[in-house]
Design an enzyme around this catalytic site. Structure first.
Site, PDB file in Angstrom:
ATOM      1  N   ARG A  17      21.525  20.300  39.831  1.00 35.11           N
ATOM      2  CA  ARG A  17      21.014  21.572  39.328  1.00 35.11           C
ATOM      3  C   ARG A  17      20.973  21.608  37.793  1.00 35.11           C
ATOM      4  O   ARG A  17      22.015  21.447  37.144  1.00 35.11           O
ATOM      5  CB  ARG A  17      21.985  22.640  39.837  1.00 35.11           C
ATOM      6  CG  ARG A  17      21.821  23.967  39.255  1.00 35.11           C
ATOM      7  CD  ARG A  17      22.972  24.864  39.658  1.00 35.11           C
ATOM      8  NE  ARG A  17      22.585  26.213  39.353  1.00 35.11           N
ATOM      9  CZ  ARG A  17      23.415  27.209  39.144  1.00 35.11           C
ATOM     10  NH1 ARG A  17      24.702  27.017  39.271  1.00 35.11           N
ATOM     11  NH2 ARG A  17      22.961  28.396  38.861  1.00 35.11           N
ATOM     12  N   TYR A  22      24.045  22.717  33.071  1.00 41.41           N
ATOM     13  CA  TYR A  22      25.337  22.642  33.755  1.00 41.41           C
ATOM     14  C   TYR A  22      25.974  21.253  33.752  1.00 41.41           C
ATOM     15  O   TYR A  22      27.059  21.070  34.308  1.00 41.41           O
ATOM     16  CB  TYR A  22      25.183  23.142  35.195  1.00 41.41           C
ATOM     17  CG  TYR A  22      24.715  24.583  35.262  1.00 41.41           C
ATOM     18  CD1 TYR A  22      25.523  25.621  34.798  1.00 41.41           C
ATOM     19  CD2 TYR A  22      23.449  24.908  35.764  1.00 41.41           C
ATOM     20  CE1 TYR A  22      25.099  26.936  34.838  1.00 41.41           C
ATOM     21  CE2 TYR A  22      23.015  26.223  35.814  1.00 41.41           C
ATOM     22  CZ  TYR A  22      23.836  27.234  35.358  1.00 41.41           C
ATOM     23  OH  TYR A  22      23.423  28.542  35.388  1.00 41.41           O
ATOM     24  N   HIS A  79      26.391  38.830  38.095  1.00 39.77           N
ATOM     25  CA  HIS A  79      25.479  39.811  37.491  1.00 39.77           C
ATOM     26  C   HIS A  79      24.934  40.834  38.492  1.00 39.77           C
ATOM     27  O   HIS A  79      24.138  41.691  38.119  1.00 39.77           O
ATOM     28  CB  HIS A  79      24.310  39.070  36.825  1.00 39.77           C
ATOM     29  CG  HIS A  79      24.740  37.824  36.107  1.00 39.77           C
ATOM     30  ND1 HIS A  79      25.591  37.851  35.027  1.00 39.77           N
ATOM     31  CD2 HIS A  79      24.479  36.505  36.323  1.00 39.77           C
ATOM     32  CE1 HIS A  79      25.808  36.602  34.611  1.00 39.77           C
ATOM     33  NE2 HIS A  79      25.153  35.779  35.387  1.00 39.77           N
ATOM     34  N   HIS A  99      32.683  30.755  33.231  1.00 36.57           N
ATOM     35  CA  HIS A  99      31.282  30.324  33.330  1.00 36.57           C
ATOM     36  C   HIS A  99      31.118  29.020  32.579  1.00 36.57           C
ATOM     37  O   HIS A  99      31.611  28.899  31.447  1.00 36.57           O
ATOM     38  CB  HIS A  99      30.325  31.378  32.747  1.00 36.57           C
ATOM     39  CG  HIS A  99      30.397  32.664  33.484  1.00 36.57           C
ATOM     40  ND1 HIS A  99      29.855  32.821  34.737  1.00 36.57           N
ATOM     41  CD2 HIS A  99      30.995  33.832  33.182  1.00 36.57           C
ATOM     42  CE1 HIS A  99      30.107  34.041  35.165  1.00 36.57           C
ATOM     43  NE2 HIS A  99      30.808  34.678  34.243  1.00 36.57           N
ATOM     44  N   ARG A 106      22.107  33.628  27.031  1.00 36.76           N
ATOM     45  CA  ARG A 106      21.037  33.380  28.009  1.00 36.76           C
ATOM     46  C   ARG A 106      20.229  34.656  28.278  1.00 36.76           C
ATOM     47  O   ARG A 106      20.212  35.564  27.475  1.00 36.76           O
ATOM     48  CB  ARG A 106      21.654  32.755  29.265  1.00 36.76           C
ATOM     49  CG  ARG A 106      22.343  31.405  28.944  1.00 36.76           C
ATOM     50  CD  ARG A 106      22.880  30.725  30.162  1.00 36.76           C
ATOM     51  NE  ARG A 106      21.808  30.349  31.085  1.00 36.76           N
ATOM     52  CZ  ARG A 106      22.009  29.929  32.326  1.00 36.76           C
ATOM     53  NH1 ARG A 106      23.240  29.819  32.796  1.00 36.76           N
ATOM     54  NH2 ARG A 106      20.998  29.631  33.098  1.00 36.76           N
TER      55      ARG A 106
END
Ligand code: DQA
Length: 148
Positions: A17, A22, A79, A99, A106
């Site tokens: 991903r 990440y 969120h 996170h 972002r």
């Protein structure tokens, strides 16, 4: 000292991903890293991942009476999920939000953290290190509260 580490949706896809956001290492490697840190810190951790909101609520509830604290990366549910916020409030265990990315830098839709409203500390933007920081911080916090 027993802690739960709970990871939310799509974190099982680490390595595949969006590696630019990440990183290139896999979820299994992240779990091994967390376990290594926990061993070094003499903390017993159970690490979970789920793509399902209700399952994350169940995991938080199952920490009650079992764990002394929770480290949570609710991923996208950060969120959106009032259910996860309510579950954290319900068990009332000291919780730390993690996170991998710095969500503050972002998209606008990532600027609210519901779960964070039930957390006493947040580490973001430090990649895997954020889990280490969270574990060390939470261990110190729990040890301090025992002494008092
Ligand atoms: C994330 C940030 C979230 O906004 C995103 O939805 C994730 C991962 C992080 O670790 O940086 O899935 O929680």
């Amino acid at each position: 000292m027993k802690l739960f580490v709970i990871n939310g949706p799509n974190l099982n896809m680490l390595g595949i991903r969006e590696p630019d956001v990440y990183g290139a290492q896999t979820y299994d490697q992240l779990v091994a890293f967390i376990q290594e840190v926990a061993k070094r810190e003499c903390v017993d951790v159970s690490v979970y991942q789920s793509n399902h909101e209700g399952e994350i609520v169940d995991l938080i509830q199952s920490a009650y009476g079992v764990a002394e604290g929770i480290i949570i990366n609710p991923a996208a549910y950060t969120h959106t999920s009032i259910a996860i916020l309510d579950a954290l409030k319900a068990v009332a265990l000291p919780a730390v939000e993690v996170h991998l990315s710095d969500v503050r830098k972002r998209e606008a839709f990532r600027q609210i953290s519901y779960a964070g409203q039930a957390c006493i500390q947040t580490f973001m933007g430090h990649g895997w290190k954020g889990y280490e920081e969270a574990l060390v911080w939470l261990k110190a916090h729990l040890s301090d509260s025992k002494e008092r």
